[in-house]
Design an enzyme around this catalytic site. Structure first.
Site, PDB file in Angstrom:
ATOM      1  N   ARG A   1      16.515  50.295 -55.074  1.00 61.67           N
ATOM      2  CA  ARG A   1      17.405  49.417 -55.840  1.00 61.67           C
ATOM      3  C   ARG A   1      18.659  50.152 -56.301  1.00 61.67           C
ATOM      4  NH1 ARG A   1      12.194  48.085 -56.788  1.00 61.67           N
ATOM      5  NH2 ARG A   1      12.090  49.586 -58.478  1.00 61.67           N
TER       6      ARG A   1
ATOM      7  N   GLU B   1       2.762  60.334 -62.881  1.00 57.66           N
ATOM      8  CA  GLU B   1       1.672  60.278 -63.867  1.00 57.66           C
ATOM      9  C   GLU B   1       0.389  60.809 -63.215  1.00 57.66           C
ATOM     10  OE1 GLU B   1       1.384  56.448 -65.559  1.00 57.66           O
ATOM     11  OE2 GLU B   1      -0.138  57.045 -67.016  1.00 57.66           O
TER      12      GLU B   1
HETATM   13  P1  AMP Z   1      10.626  57.177 -63.459  1.00 58.60           P
HETATM   14  O1  AMP Z   1      10.688  58.305 -62.474  1.00 58.60           O
HETATM   15  O2  AMP Z   1       9.325  57.068 -64.152  1.00 58.60           O
HETATM   16  O3  AMP Z   1      11.805  57.186 -64.407  1.00 58.60           O
HETATM   17  O4  AMP Z   1      10.712  55.835 -62.607  1.00 58.60           O
HETATM   18  C1  AMP Z   1      11.907  55.410 -62.161  1.00 58.60           C
HETATM   19  C2  AMP Z   1      11.816  54.715 -60.825  1.00 58.60           C
HETATM   20  O5  AMP Z   1      10.701  53.847 -60.725  1.00 58.60           O
HETATM   21  C3  AMP Z   1      13.039  53.865 -60.630  1.00 58.60           C
HETATM   22  O6  AMP Z   1      13.526  54.073 -59.313  1.00 58.60           O
HETATM   23  C4  AMP Z   1      12.576  52.451 -60.878  1.00 58.60           C
HETATM   24  O7  AMP Z   1      13.114  51.599 -59.908  1.00 58.60           O
HETATM   25  C5  AMP Z   1      11.081  52.485 -60.790  1.00 58.60           C
HETATM   26  N1  AMP Z   1      10.401  51.917 -61.975  1.00 58.60           N
HETATM   27  C6  AMP Z   1       9.643  52.598 -62.861  1.00 58.60           C
HETATM   28  N2  AMP Z   1       9.105  51.802 -63.777  1.00 58.60           N
HETATM   29  C7  AMP Z   1       9.557  50.559 -63.502  1.00 58.60           C
HETATM   30  C8  AMP Z   1       9.363  49.270 -64.108  1.00 58.60           C
HETATM   31  N3  AMP Z   1       8.589  49.098 -65.195  1.00 58.60           N
HETATM   32  N4  AMP Z   1       9.991  48.213 -63.566  1.00 58.60           N
HETATM   33  C9  AMP Z   1      10.778  48.382 -62.476  1.00 58.60           C
HETATM   34  N5  AMP Z   1      10.979  49.542 -61.849  1.00 58.60           N
HETATM   35  C10 AMP Z   1      10.379  50.629 -62.348  1.00 58.60           C
END
Ligand code: AMP
Length: 170
Positions: A58, A95
């Site tokens: 995205r 995680e």
């Molecule tokens: P993080 O590495 O945990 O910050 O996760 C970020 C990536 O995961 C991004 O590319 C987001 O598109 C996706 N992502 C994580 N959590 C969500 C969520 N609750 N809703 C939509 N996309 C998420």
């Protein structure tokens, strides 16, 4: 324009317990798409950004539009094995388990001013890995812009010292 009104919340996707912030309902709305891109790009209008780095998938949609608006180029960061030419890899913790991202080895030029764009800042692992890739190639990371920041997950703390901006907070 209230962008939050156009973001769909999908419980238990992609797995039980996750509340997914679905931006496709915003992207399909002409004024919503325009406002989202404007608000992502606006804080960086005078930052002399040369390239926007967008994170699969995205981040490609938002990042390319932000780049065009800023008069910058666009560089994709992808899941391993997708980029055709020589790439460098960054492995990062999830995680449970690990994941990795890649960027073309010649994508960023030494000292180029870079803005990273993605849809959601959750734990910050994805963005931190992308920042590492940009720095490994000698890019000057000016900032990171997200449409949505999930405050409870504390992603900003993994990006300490970086210029982090989000349009919407939950
Ligand atoms: P993080 O590495 O945990 O910050 O996760 C970020 C990536 O995961 C991004 O590319 C987001 O598109 C996706 N992502 C994580 N959590 C969500 C969520 N609750 N809703 C939509 N996309 C998420």
């Amino acid at each position: 324009m209230d962008l939050k009104q156009h973001i769909r919340h999908v419980p238990d996707f992609p797995k039980p317990g996750i509340l997914f912030y679905d931006i496709t309902t915003l992207l399909r709305h002409p004024q919503g798409l325009k406002a989202a891109i404007e608000r992502l790009a606006m804080p960086f209008a005078d930052a002399r950004i040369e390239v926007v780095v967008g994170i699969e998938s995205r981040g490609f949609i938002l990042g390319a539009a932000v780049a065009e608006r800023l008069g910058a180029g666009f560089i994709p960061v992808r899941k391993p094995g997708k980029l055709p030419a020589r790439a460098i890899k960054e492995i990062y913790d999830l995680e449970y388990g690990k994941d990795a991202l890649e960027i073309h080895a010649d994508a960023v030029e030494q000292g180029q001013r870079v803005l990273i764009v993605d849809d959601v800042l959750a734990t910050g692992g994805t963005a931190a890995a992308t920042a590492q890739l940009v720095r490994k190639l000698g890019g000057e990371l000016h900032g990171l812009a997200f449409l949505i920041e999930l405050l409870a997950l504390g992603g900003k703390s993994r990006l300490a010292g970086e210029n982090v901006y989000s349009v919407l907070q939950y």
